[in-house]
Design a protein around this motif. Structure first.
Motif, PDB file in Angstrom:
ATOM      1  N   TYR A  31      -0.308  -8.183   9.251  1.00  0.00           N
ATOM      2  CA  TYR A  31       0.234  -6.826   9.175  1.00  0.00           C
ATOM      3  C   TYR A  31      -0.144  -6.187   7.849  1.00  0.00           C
ATOM      4  O   TYR A  31      -0.175  -6.869   6.818  1.00  0.00           O
ATOM      5  CB  TYR A  31       1.765  -6.858   9.250  1.00  0.00           C
ATOM      6  N   ASP A  32      -0.382  -4.870   7.870  1.00  0.00           N
ATOM      7  CA  ASP A  32      -0.575  -4.178   6.598  1.00  0.00           C
ATOM      8  C   ASP A  32       0.786  -3.903   5.969  1.00  0.00           C
ATOM      9  O   ASP A  32       1.828  -4.233   6.544  1.00  0.00           O
ATOM     10  CB  ASP A  32      -1.426  -2.912   6.753  1.00  0.00           C
ATOM     11  N   SER A  34       2.508  -1.346   5.658  1.00  0.00           N
ATOM     12  CA  SER A  34       3.394  -0.446   6.395  1.00  0.00           C
ATOM     13  C   SER A  34       4.000  -1.126   7.630  1.00  0.00           C
ATOM     14  O   SER A  34       4.813  -0.533   8.324  1.00  0.00           O
ATOM     15  CB  SER A  34       2.644   0.822   6.816  1.00  0.00           C
ATOM     16  N   LYS A  36       2.097  -2.320  10.210  1.00  0.00           N
ATOM     17  CA  LYS A  36       1.201  -2.147  11.361  1.00  0.00           C
ATOM     18  C   LYS A  36       0.410  -3.434  11.595  1.00  0.00           C
ATOM     19  O   LYS A  36      -0.195  -3.975  10.676  1.00  0.00           O
ATOM     20  CB  LYS A  36       0.242  -0.986  11.099  1.00  0.00           C
ATOM     21  N   ILE A  38      -2.632  -5.452  12.351  1.00  0.00           N
ATOM     22  CA  ILE A  38      -4.048  -5.119  12.235  1.00  0.00           C
ATOM     23  C   ILE A  38      -4.975  -6.224  12.741  1.00  0.00           C
ATOM     24  O   ILE A  38      -6.151  -5.994  12.965  1.00  0.00           O
ATOM     25  CB  ILE A  38      -4.423  -4.747  10.788  1.00  0.00           C
TER      26      ILE A  38
END
Length: 85
Positions: A31-32, A34, A36, A38
């Protein structure tokens, strides 16, 4: 502790994740910052217990990421991954 390790960390290009065979089948999510999703991967540790991932394959840019690995037994490991240029 599960014995899972990321190296090198910080990442400049390619990186590897050591997942002991005893962890069994797993789902890996990246996850990034934020939150999200990925990149994801389902599998089991190979004969060397090491998974190799390239920065370009996961489309990683400079920053901090959360790597989450979930075993078939429901064990969850969260680790920070730092990418530098």
């Amino acid at each position: 502790s599960s014995g899972i390790a990321i190296f090198p960390n910080p990442v400049t290009d390619n990186f590897s994740i050591y997942i002991p065979k005893s962890f069994g089948l797993f789902e890996m999510k990246l996850y990034d910052i934020s939150g999200k999703l990925i990149y994801s991967l389902n599998g089991e540790p190979n004969s060397s217990d090491i998974i190799h991932i390239s920065k370009s394959e996961a489309d990683l840019r400079y920053g901090m990421y959360l790597l989450q690995i979930i075993s078939e037994q429901g064990i969850v490991e969260n680790m920070k991954l730092i990418v530098i240029d």
